[in-house]
Design a protein around this motif. Structure first.
Motif, PDB file in Angstrom:
ATOM      1  N   ARG A 108      50.139  33.160  41.826  1.00 18.79           N
ATOM      2  CA  ARG A 108      50.185  32.153  42.960  1.00 18.79           C
ATOM      3  C   ARG A 108      50.398  32.469  44.160  1.00 18.79           C
ATOM      4  NH1 ARG A 108      48.483  27.899  39.911  1.00 18.79           N
ATOM      5  NH2 ARG A 108      48.250  27.850  37.381  1.00 18.79           N
ATOM      6  N   ASP A 109      50.600  31.166  45.077  1.00 19.24           N
ATOM      7  CA  ASP A 109      51.398  31.544  46.723  1.00 19.24           C
ATOM      8  C   ASP A 109      51.902  30.929  45.574  1.00 19.24           C
ATOM      9  OD1 ASP A 109      50.443  28.971  47.200  1.00 19.24           O
ATOM     10  OD2 ASP A 109      49.089  30.324  48.582  1.00 19.24           O
ATOM     11  N   ARG A 110      52.916  31.162  47.407  1.00 15.40           N
ATOM     12  CA  ARG A 110      54.275  29.854  47.502  1.00 15.40           C
ATOM     13  C   ARG A 110      53.896  27.969  47.074  1.00 15.40           C
ATOM     14  NH1 ARG A 110      56.177  30.871  53.548  1.00 15.40           N
ATOM     15  NH2 ARG A 110      54.561  30.444  54.454  1.00 15.40           N
ATOM     16  N   TYR A 111      52.775  27.650  47.373  1.00 12.97           N
ATOM     17  CA  TYR A 111      52.545  26.853  47.175  1.00 12.97           C
ATOM     18  C   TYR A 111      51.431  26.283  46.439  1.00 12.97           C
ATOM     19  CZ  TYR A 111      52.834  27.379  52.408  1.00 12.97           C
ATOM     20  OH  TYR A 111      53.309  27.313  53.511  1.00 12.97           O
ATOM     21  N   ASN A 112      51.839  27.278  45.220  1.00  9.57           N
ATOM     22  CA  ASN A 112      50.882  26.879  43.607  1.00  9.57           C
ATOM     23  C   ASN A 112      48.950  27.056  43.715  1.00  9.57           C
ATOM     24  OD1 ASN A 112      52.102  27.152  41.106  1.00  9.57           O
ATOM     25  ND2 ASN A 112      51.053  24.720  41.483  1.00  9.57           N
ATOM     26  N   GLN A 113      48.383  27.647  45.064  1.00 10.29           N
ATOM     27  CA  GLN A 113      47.361  28.196  45.158  1.00 10.29           C
ATOM     28  C   GLN A 113      47.290  29.440  44.646  1.00 10.29           C
ATOM     29  OE1 GLN A 113      45.067  25.384  46.351  1.00 10.29           O
ATOM     30  NE2 GLN A 113      47.012  24.898  46.044  1.00 10.29           N
ATOM     31  N   TYR A 114      45.521  29.611  43.825  1.00 10.14           N
ATOM     32  CA  TYR A 114      45.753  30.820  43.381  1.00 10.14           C
ATOM     33  C   TYR A 114      45.421  31.780  44.310  1.00 10.14           C
ATOM     34  CZ  TYR A 114      44.002  28.857  38.619  1.00 10.14           C
ATOM     35  OH  TYR A 114      44.437  28.443  37.824  1.00 10.14           O
ATOM     36  N   LYS A 115      45.244  32.980  44.298  1.00 17.57           N
ATOM     37  CA  LYS A 115      45.828  34.341  45.286  1.00 17.57           C
ATOM     38  C   LYS A 115      44.497  35.554  44.827  1.00 17.57           C
ATOM     39  CE  LYS A 115      48.992  37.173  47.825  1.00 17.57           C
ATOM     40  NZ  LYS A 115      50.185  37.943  48.402  1.00 17.57           N
ATOM     41  N   ALA A 116      44.269  35.762  45.600  1.00 20.55           N
ATOM     42  CA  ALA A 116      43.625  37.473  45.037  1.00 20.55           C
ATOM     43  C   ALA A 116      44.073  38.091  46.040  1.00 20.55           C
ATOM     44  CB  ALA A 116      41.868  37.488  44.797  1.00 20.55           C
ATOM     45  N   THR A 117      44.469  39.560  45.094  1.00 18.80           N
ATOM     46  CA  THR A 117      44.996  40.770  45.550  1.00 18.80           C
ATOM     47  C   THR A 117      44.571  41.763  44.759  1.00 18.80           C
ATOM     48  OG1 THR A 117      47.131  39.890  45.808  1.00 18.80           O
ATOM     49  CG2 THR A 117      47.137  42.068  46.177  1.00 18.80           C
ATOM     50  N   TYR A 118      44.176  42.321  45.559  1.00 16.98           N
ATOM     51  CA  TYR A 118      42.786  43.944  45.676  1.00 16.98           C
ATOM     52  C   TYR A 118      43.966  44.943  45.426  1.00 16.98           C
ATOM     53  CZ  TYR A 118      39.489  47.536  44.906  1.00 16.98           C
ATOM     54  OH  TYR A 118      39.066  48.911  44.924  1.00 16.98           O
ATOM     55  N   TYR A 119      44.083  45.935  44.087  1.00 21.24           N
ATOM     56  CA  TYR A 119      44.166  47.199  44.178  1.00 21.24           C
ATOM     57  C   TYR A 119      43.755  48.234  44.179  1.00 21.24           C
ATOM     58  CZ  TYR A 119      48.570  43.899  43.512  1.00 21.24           C
ATOM     59  OH  TYR A 119      49.254  42.844  43.783  1.00 21.24           O
ATOM     60  N   GLU A 120      43.948  49.301  44.657  1.00 21.39           N
ATOM     61  CA  GLU A 120      43.198  50.843  44.065  1.00 21.39           C
ATOM     62  C   GLU A 120      43.216  51.929  42.906  1.00 21.39           C
ATOM     63  OE1 GLU A 120      40.648  52.063  46.582  1.00 21.39           O
ATOM     64  OE2 GLU A 120      40.746  51.064  48.104  1.00 21.39           O
ATOM     65  N   SER A 121      44.089  50.699  42.216  1.00 21.23           N
ATOM     66  CA  SER A 121      44.085  51.449  41.231  1.00 21.23           C
ATOM     67  C   SER A 121      44.186  50.331  40.177  1.00 21.23           C
ATOM     68  CB  SER A 121      45.738  51.312  40.476  1.00 21.23           C
ATOM     69  OG  SER A 121      46.944  49.964  40.545  1.00 21.23           O
ATOM     70  N   THR A 122      43.458  50.831  38.417  1.00 22.72           N
ATOM     71  CA  THR A 122      42.571  49.935  37.556  1.00 22.72           C
ATOM     72  C   THR A 122      43.737  48.699  36.940  1.00 22.72           C
ATOM     73  OG1 THR A 122      43.720  51.544  36.135  1.00 22.72           O
ATOM     74  CG2 THR A 122      42.398  52.836  36.972  1.00 22.72           C
ATOM     75  N   CYS A 123      42.805  48.182  36.223  1.00 18.49           N
ATOM     76  CA  CYS A 123      43.818  46.923  35.520  1.00 18.49           C
ATOM     77  C   CYS A 123      44.975  47.296  34.988  1.00 18.49           C
ATOM     78  CB  CYS A 123      42.452  45.895  35.212  1.00 18.49           C
ATOM     79  SG  CYS A 123      41.781  45.162  36.850  1.00 18.49           S
ATOM     80  N   SER A 124      44.831  47.946  34.060  1.00 17.69           N
ATOM     81  CA  SER A 124      46.009  47.986  33.243  1.00 17.69           C
ATOM     82  C   SER A 124      47.078  49.218  34.024  1.00 17.69           C
ATOM     83  CB  SER A 124      45.473  49.498  32.097  1.00 17.69           C
ATOM     84  OG  SER A 124      44.817  50.353  32.846  1.00 17.69           O
ATOM     85  N   SER A 125      47.239  49.317  35.125  1.00 20.02           N
ATOM     86  CA  SER A 125      47.858  50.112  35.541  1.00 20.02           C
ATOM     87  C   SER A 125      48.941  49.050  36.828  1.00 20.02           C
ATOM     88  CB  SER A 125      47.756  51.059  36.764  1.00 20.02           C
ATOM     89  OG  SER A 125      46.835  51.009  37.518  1.00 20.02           O
ATOM     90  N   ILE A 126      48.090  48.159  36.149  1.00 25.82           N
ATOM     91  CA  ILE A 126      48.709  46.212  37.378  1.00 25.82           C
ATOM     92  C   ILE A 126      49.467  45.761  36.299  1.00 25.82           C
ATOM     93  CG2 ILE A 126      48.409  44.755  38.358  1.00 25.82           C
ATOM     94  CD1 ILE A 126      45.938  45.643  39.409  1.00 25.82           C
ATOM     95  N   PHE A 127      50.942  45.891  36.545  1.00 27.90           N
ATOM     96  CA  PHE A 127      51.626  44.349  35.830  1.00 27.90           C
ATOM     97  C   PHE A 127      51.373  44.600  34.387  1.00 27.90           C
ATOM     98  CE2 PHE A 127      50.670  43.397  40.300  1.00 27.90           C
ATOM     99  CZ  PHE A 127      52.543  43.701  40.836  1.00 27.90           C
TER     100      PHE A 127
END
Length: 127
Positions: A108-127
């Motif tokens: 969520r961004d600061r306005y509580n809207q969904y925000k998508a962010t692309y990462y070059e890494s795999t999903c398991s390595s994200i947070f």
């Protein structure tokens, strides 16, 4: 009287020097322009991937976590391809020429809207 049949060595060297100067001034500009266009193509591609992920989670809100955490959901580029949300089966990184296999995280961004962010890494390595 003898007529001139060709160029002298000095004239040929002068032409080569002029061509070399032109090449030295234009090649860096062409490289810079190509790099900028590759960067823009990459950014456009990433925006389209992020848009596809946002569309998927908008249509499937039950997959988005309702908890107050930094990453609400994530989906791999492979899953977006399988679900036919990305049209091509092989997404190529314009900067490297290699296949893209990253992950999109939804937050969520600061306005509580969904925000998508692309990462070059795999999903398991994200947070």
């Amino acid at each position: 009287m003898r007529t001139k049949q060709g160029f002298t060595l000095i004239e040929l060297i002068a032409i080569i020097v002029v061509i070399a100067i032109i090449a030295l001034t234009t090649i860096p500009a062409i490289r810079s322009s190509l790099k900028r266009s590759e960067e823009r193509a990459y950014e456009t591609q990433v925006k389209l991937i992020e848009k596809a992920a946002l569309g998927y989670f908008t249509e499937n809100p039950e997959l988005v976590s309702s908890e107050n955490i930094s990453v609400l959901a994530k989906i791999s580029l492979a899953d977006l391809k399988r679900k036919k949300l990305v049209q091509t089966q092989k997404v190529i990184n314009p900067k490297t020429g290699e296949s893209m296999n990253g992950c999109v995280a939804i937050s969520r961004d600061r306005y509580n809207q969904y925000k998508a962010t692309y990462y070059e890494s795999t999903c398991s390595s994200i947070f």
